[in-house]
Design an enzyme around this catalytic site. Structure first.
Site, mmCIF file in Angstrom:
data_model
loop_
_atom_site.group_PDB
_atom_site.id
_atom_site.type_symbol
_atom_site.label_atom_id
_atom_site.label_comp_id
_atom_site.label_asym_id
_atom_site.label_seq_id
_atom_site.Cartn_x
_atom_site.Cartn_y
_atom_site.Cartn_z
ATOM 1 N N GLY A 145 0.783 -1.204 0.109
ATOM 2 C CA GLY A 145 -0.082 -0.027 0.001
ATOM 3 C C GLY A 145 0.914 1.334 0.083
ATOM 4 O O GLY A 145 1.938 1.306 0.061
ATOM 5 N N CYS A 146 0.318 2.546 -0.449
ATOM 6 C CA CYS A 146 1.063 3.545 -0.454
ATOM 7 C C CYS A 146 1.470 4.099 0.797
ATOM 8 O O CYS A 146 2.616 4.389 0.963
ATOM 9 C CB CYS A 146 0.238 4.759 -1.240
ATOM 10 S SG CYS A 146 -1.621 4.750 -0.519
ATOM 11 N N TYR A 147 0.546 4.124 1.959
ATOM 12 C CA TYR A 147 0.974 4.588 3.556
ATOM 13 C C TYR A 147 2.131 3.705 4.112
ATOM 14 O O TYR A 147 3.163 4.178 4.458
ATOM 15 C CB TYR A 147 -0.030 4.657 4.298
ATOM 16 C CG TYR A 147 -1.224 5.761 4.030
ATOM 17 C CD1 TYR A 147 -0.701 7.083 4.262
ATOM 18 C CD2 TYR A 147 -2.376 5.579 3.840
ATOM 19 C CE1 TYR A 147 -1.454 8.178 4.019
ATOM 20 C CE2 TYR A 147 -3.325 6.812 3.616
ATOM 21 C CZ TYR A 147 -2.835 8.097 3.815
ATOM 22 O OH TYR A 147 -3.793 9.044 3.667
ATOM 23 N N THR A 149 4.300 1.688 2.222
ATOM 24 C CA THR A 149 5.495 2.005 1.359
ATOM 25 C C THR A 149 6.449 3.201 2.110
ATOM 26 O O THR A 149 7.462 2.877 2.387
ATOM 27 C CB THR A 149 5.257 2.537 -0.032
ATOM 28 O OG1 THR A 149 4.847 1.215 -0.738
ATOM 29 C CG2 THR A 149 6.700 2.759 -0.823
#
Length: 342
Positions: A145-147, A149
């Site tokens: 996921g972005c958060y 990462t």
């Protein structure tokens, strides 16, 4: 090489198309699917692709491919993955179905039964700078996921070296609205977002167990975090501010040396000079991440900041990076270029 994208009309899916279309090893006749508007020309959905001959959106009867990217909501990829793998496809899932090791944790946070628990042990968590050797040549990659990462790039090296205490980790994160996807919802409506700033998913965001799983793995012991995401009135970009307590005898120089040892050979990770703090524009439209930290001498706590583009290093860019690793190509192929500025 024949490549396809399930969910090609979402923001992450379109970003994948942009990257794959310029990738030297990828056949430009991409298989692009949409469950809702199959039969439409891709440029009718995204007019900036006009005259590029990207193709017609297909239904989800997937042809024979070498690599299939799945940019679908959770629960929709896992139920079909066994069939894709049986057909010798490499599967890179941009959703959440294979990020968590535990089916029970997945079911607790995502409120559905996991459709393919037997594949969890085969999936590799796809954060190249931290798990490169595990990713090479594998067939099922769980794109982070972005958060997670941004958070993991900042914290994992420091926890591996036992430089931070594992209690009271605070992660204060902000994302642009594209992180909510292309679907219509009240929370992403212009009048709701513009000139506004809000927390959401407080103490309940689904990226929390993913962050805790990988930080626990790094620390060698179970840990919990206080993770609070916020929505910022901008299109793309992500900035994470982390507060952590140092271990006894550790100083700022120890933290920076740890980062430098981890990332000195990494083309996409940049530790900024002292006094320069990450900004979302540093990485807008690129696969790069920027890091900085300091130790507050009054409190003795570390303040750590990381920024990425949520659609690139936080989604499509990292997925292409994973494809390159899986296929044995140069890791940065198709990902060259700096951010757009201003």
């Amino acid at each position: 090489m024949k490549v396809g994208v399930l969910g090609a009309t979402g923001y992450a899916g379109q970003e994948l198309v942009r990257l794959l279309y310029r990738h030297e090893e990828v056949d430009k006749h991409l298989y692009l699917s949409s469950s809702s508007i199959a039969g439409e020309d891709y440029e009718a959905v995204y007019p900036h692709w006009r005259d590029q001959n990207v193709g017609i959106l297909q239904d989800e009867n997937v042809p024979d491919l070498d690599v299939l990217f799945c940019a679908l909501p959770h629960g929709l990829t896992a139920e079909r993955t066994s069939a894709f793998l049986a057909r010798k496809m490499k599967v890179i899932d941009l959703g959440a179905d294979f990020r968590l090791n535990s089916a029970e944790v997945y079911e607790e946070w995502y409120k559905i039964k996991h459709p393919a628990t037997e594949l969890l042990k085969e999936a590799v968590y796809g954060l190249p700078e931290l798990y490169r050797e595990q990713i090479r040549g594998q067939s099922l990659i769980a794109n982070p996921g972005c958060y997670p990462t941004a958070t993991l790039l900042a914290l994992v090296p420091l926890l591996r070296q036992k430089l931070l205490q594992t209690r009271n980790l605070i992660i204060d994160a902000k994302s642009g609205v594209s992180g909510a996807g292309r679907g219509v919802s009240l929370g992403a409506h212009y009048a709701e977002v513009n000139e506004n700033f809000k927390a959401y998913g407080v103490a309940s965001h689904r990226h929390t167990p993913e962050i805790e799983q990988e930080l626990s793995r790094a620390a060698g012991q179970p840990l919990f975090v206080n993770f609070t995401p916020h929505l910022v009135p901008m299109t793309r970009g992500m900035l994470v501010t982390i507060y952590a307590t140092l271990q006894e005898g550790v100083d700022e120089g120890d933290l920076l040396r740890c980062w430098q040892e981890q990332y000195e050979q990494e083309p996409f990770i940049h530790i900024l000079p002292k006094g320069t703090w990450p900004q979302t524009k540093f990485c807008s439209g690129s696969n790069h991440a920027f890091l900085q930290l300091t130790v507050d001498q009054r409190t003795g706590n570390a303040i750590i900041i990381a920024t990425i583009d949520n659609l690139m290093k936080g989604a499509a860019g990292q997925a292409v990076q994973n494809m390159n690793l899986v296929m044995g190509w140069p890791e940065g192929q198709g990902l060259q270029g700096t951010a757009l500025w201003p």
